[in-house]
Design a protein around this motif. Structure first.
Motif, PDB file in Angstrom:
ATOM      1  N   THR A  20      25.608  -4.501  51.449  1.00 28.15           N
ATOM      2  CA  THR A  20      24.877  -3.567  50.599  1.00 28.15           C
ATOM      3  C   THR A  20      23.530  -4.183  50.268  1.00 28.15           C
ATOM      4  O   THR A  20      23.459  -5.292  49.757  1.00 28.15           O
ATOM      5  CB  THR A  20      25.656  -3.286  49.299  1.00 28.15           C
ATOM      6  N   ARG A  21      22.501  -3.442  50.573  1.00 23.77           N
ATOM      7  CA  ARG A  21      21.147  -3.935  50.350  1.00 23.77           C
ATOM      8  C   ARG A  21      20.557  -3.185  49.157  1.00 23.77           C
ATOM      9  O   ARG A  21      20.505  -1.969  49.139  1.00 23.77           O
ATOM     10  CB  ARG A  21      20.326  -3.682  51.609  1.00 23.77           C
ATOM     11  N   TYR A  22      20.117  -3.916  48.138  1.00 27.83           N
ATOM     12  CA  TYR A  22      19.518  -3.312  46.969  1.00 27.83           C
ATOM     13  C   TYR A  22      17.993  -3.310  47.048  1.00 27.83           C
ATOM     14  O   TYR A  22      17.342  -2.510  46.421  1.00 27.83           O
ATOM     15  CB  TYR A  22      19.952  -4.053  45.692  1.00 27.83           C
ATOM     16  N   PHE A  23      17.442  -4.239  47.799  1.00 28.83           N
ATOM     17  CA  PHE A  23      15.993  -4.353  47.897  1.00 28.83           C
ATOM     18  C   PHE A  23      15.658  -5.088  49.175  1.00 28.83           C
ATOM     19  O   PHE A  23      16.439  -5.872  49.673  1.00 28.83           O
ATOM     20  CB  PHE A  23      15.432  -5.142  46.686  1.00 28.83           C
ATOM     21  N   GLY A  24      14.518  -4.853  49.724  1.00 31.10           N
ATOM     22  CA  GLY A  24      14.070  -5.657  50.846  1.00 31.10           C
ATOM     23  C   GLY A  24      13.679  -4.864  52.068  1.00 31.10           C
ATOM     24  O   GLY A  24      13.682  -5.414  53.156  1.00 31.10           O
ATOM     25  N   GLY A  25      13.366  -3.613  51.925  1.00 31.04           N
ATOM     26  CA  GLY A  25      12.995  -2.769  53.058  1.00 31.04           C
ATOM     27  C   GLY A  25      11.827  -3.308  53.840  1.00 31.04           C
ATOM     28  O   GLY A  25      11.932  -4.281  54.574  1.00 31.04           O
ATOM     29  N   ILE A  26      10.667  -2.736  53.691  1.00 33.08           N
ATOM     30  CA  ILE A  26       9.507  -3.101  54.505  1.00 33.08           C
ATOM     31  C   ILE A  26       8.921  -4.459  54.116  1.00 33.08           C
ATOM     32  O   ILE A  26       8.231  -5.077  54.912  1.00 33.08           O
ATOM     33  CB  ILE A  26       8.421  -2.007  54.449  1.00 33.08           C
ATOM     34  N   LEU A  27       9.212  -4.914  52.897  1.00 36.77           N
ATOM     35  CA  LEU A  27       8.653  -6.200  52.484  1.00 36.77           C
ATOM     36  C   LEU A  27       9.242  -7.363  53.287  1.00 36.77           C
ATOM     37  O   LEU A  27       8.565  -8.349  53.559  1.00 36.77           O
ATOM     38  CB  LEU A  27       8.893  -6.442  50.995  1.00 36.77           C
ATOM     39  N   LEU A  28      10.517  -7.241  53.696  1.00 32.71           N
ATOM     40  CA  LEU A  28      11.136  -8.300  54.494  1.00 32.71           C
ATOM     41  C   LEU A  28      10.707  -8.230  55.955  1.00 32.71           C
ATOM     42  O   LEU A  28      10.699  -9.246  56.644  1.00 32.71           O
ATOM     43  CB  LEU A  28      12.671  -8.210  54.432  1.00 32.71           C
ATOM     44  N   GLY A  29      10.394  -7.054  56.411  1.00 25.17           N
ATOM     45  CA  GLY A  29      10.070  -6.878  57.828  1.00 25.17           C
ATOM     46  C   GLY A  29      11.343  -6.859  58.662  1.00 25.17           C
ATOM     47  O   GLY A  29      12.430  -7.174  58.181  1.00 25.17           O
ATOM     48  N   THR A  30      11.190  -6.514  59.912  1.00 22.22           N
ATOM     49  CA  THR A  30      12.350  -6.403  60.799  1.00 22.22           C
ATOM     50  C   THR A  30      13.087  -7.725  60.936  1.00 22.22           C
ATOM     51  O   THR A  30      14.313  -7.786  60.823  1.00 22.22           O
ATOM     52  CB  THR A  30      11.913  -5.907  62.192  1.00 22.22           C
ATOM     53  N   VAL A  34      16.995  -8.637  59.691  1.00 18.69           N
ATOM     54  CA  VAL A  34      18.006  -9.150  60.617  1.00 18.69           C
ATOM     55  C   VAL A  34      18.601 -10.438  60.060  1.00 18.69           C
ATOM     56  O   VAL A  34      19.827 -10.627  60.044  1.00 18.69           O
ATOM     57  CB  VAL A  34      17.409  -9.368  62.027  1.00 18.69           C
ATOM     58  N   ARG A  35      17.741 -11.341  59.577  1.00 21.46           N
ATOM     59  CA  ARG A  35      18.231 -12.604  59.006  1.00 21.46           C
ATOM     60  C   ARG A  35      19.072 -12.351  57.746  1.00 21.46           C
ATOM     61  O   ARG A  35      20.101 -12.993  57.545  1.00 21.46           O
ATOM     62  CB  ARG A  35      17.069 -13.537  58.698  1.00 21.46           C
ATOM     63  N   ALA A  36      18.641 -11.406  56.919  1.00 22.60           N
ATOM     64  CA  ALA A  36      19.374 -11.115  55.681  1.00 22.60           C
ATOM     65  C   ALA A  36      20.763 -10.546  55.987  1.00 22.60           C
ATOM     66  O   ALA A  36      21.765 -10.977  55.399  1.00 22.60           O
ATOM     67  CB  ALA A  36      18.576 -10.134  54.820  1.00 22.60           C
ATOM     68  N   TYR A  37      20.837  -9.595  56.909  1.00 18.63           N
ATOM     69  CA  TYR A  37      22.124  -9.020  57.280  1.00 18.63           C
ATOM     70  C   TYR A  37      23.025 -10.065  57.939  1.00 18.63           C
ATOM     71  O   TYR A  37      24.213 -10.152  57.652  1.00 18.63           O
ATOM     72  CB  TYR A  37      21.945  -7.827  58.226  1.00 18.63           C
ATOM     73  N   SER A  38      22.473 -10.851  58.842  1.00 20.62           N
ATOM     74  CA  SER A  38      23.251 -11.887  59.517  1.00 20.62           C
ATOM     75  C   SER A  38      23.775 -12.920  58.525  1.00 20.62           C
ATOM     76  O   SER A  38      24.945 -13.324  58.592  1.00 20.62           O
ATOM     77  CB  SER A  38      22.403 -12.594  60.577  1.00 20.62           C
ATOM     78  N   ALA A  39      22.932 -13.348  57.608  1.00 21.37           N
ATOM     79  CA  ALA A  39      23.334 -14.351  56.622  1.00 21.37           C
ATOM     80  C   ALA A  39      24.432 -13.803  55.706  1.00 21.37           C
ATOM     81  O   ALA A  39      25.418 -14.501  55.412  1.00 21.37           O
ATOM     82  CB  ALA A  39      22.139 -14.808  55.804  1.00 21.37           C
TER      83      ALA A  39
END
Length: 131
Positions: A20-30, A34-39
């Motif tokens: 579940t992602r609460y924040f981090g759309g375009i600011l994280l970049g593609t 990917v790193r956030a979901y993988s981690a």
């Protein structure tokens, strides 16, 4: 795909991971996403207790008190799990055992009791086992 890749690398099947992602759309970049979901998926897998699911046959039998010791010892020796024991005018034991071992425990009980007791199959159910 990043979450699926974590499952594939760990050789896990029949599993689900929800991130579940609460924040981090375009600011994280593609790449950041990917790193956030993988981690997040890797942390979940690391903390999880993997299990396998195995089919067990559920059975029961009724017998006199004098047979309780030998029968319960035979069940334990063959890896059966006693789910319930009822002590009334006789003893009734409900148990479960891996599917491939059910016929073997039936034969052992029949031999142990000279054919006077034969476990009755009451159902089957899948149970988790730690890997």
């Amino acid at each position: 795909m990043p979450v699926l890749n974590v499952l594939l690398k760990q050789n896990l099947t029949d599993a689900i991971i929800v991130v579940t992602r609460y924040f981090g759309g375009i600011l994280l970049g593609t790449g950041g996403l990917v790193r956030a979901y993988s981690a997040a998926a890797a942390l979940g897998v690391e903390e999880a207790i993997p299990v396998t699911v195995r089919l067990y046959i559920k059975g029961k039998m009724r017998f006199g008190y004098e047979r309780y010791g030998p029968i319960s010892a035979a069940l334990a020796a063959e890896g059966a799990i006693i789910d319930d024991t009822s002590f009334t005018d006789s003893v009734e034991v409900s148990f479960r055992i891996a599917e491939e071992e059910f016929q073997n425990i039936c034969n052992i009980i029949i031999n142990l009791t000279n054919g006077s007791i034969s476990p009755e199959k009451t159902g089957e159910e899948y149970f988790p086992e730690k890997i």
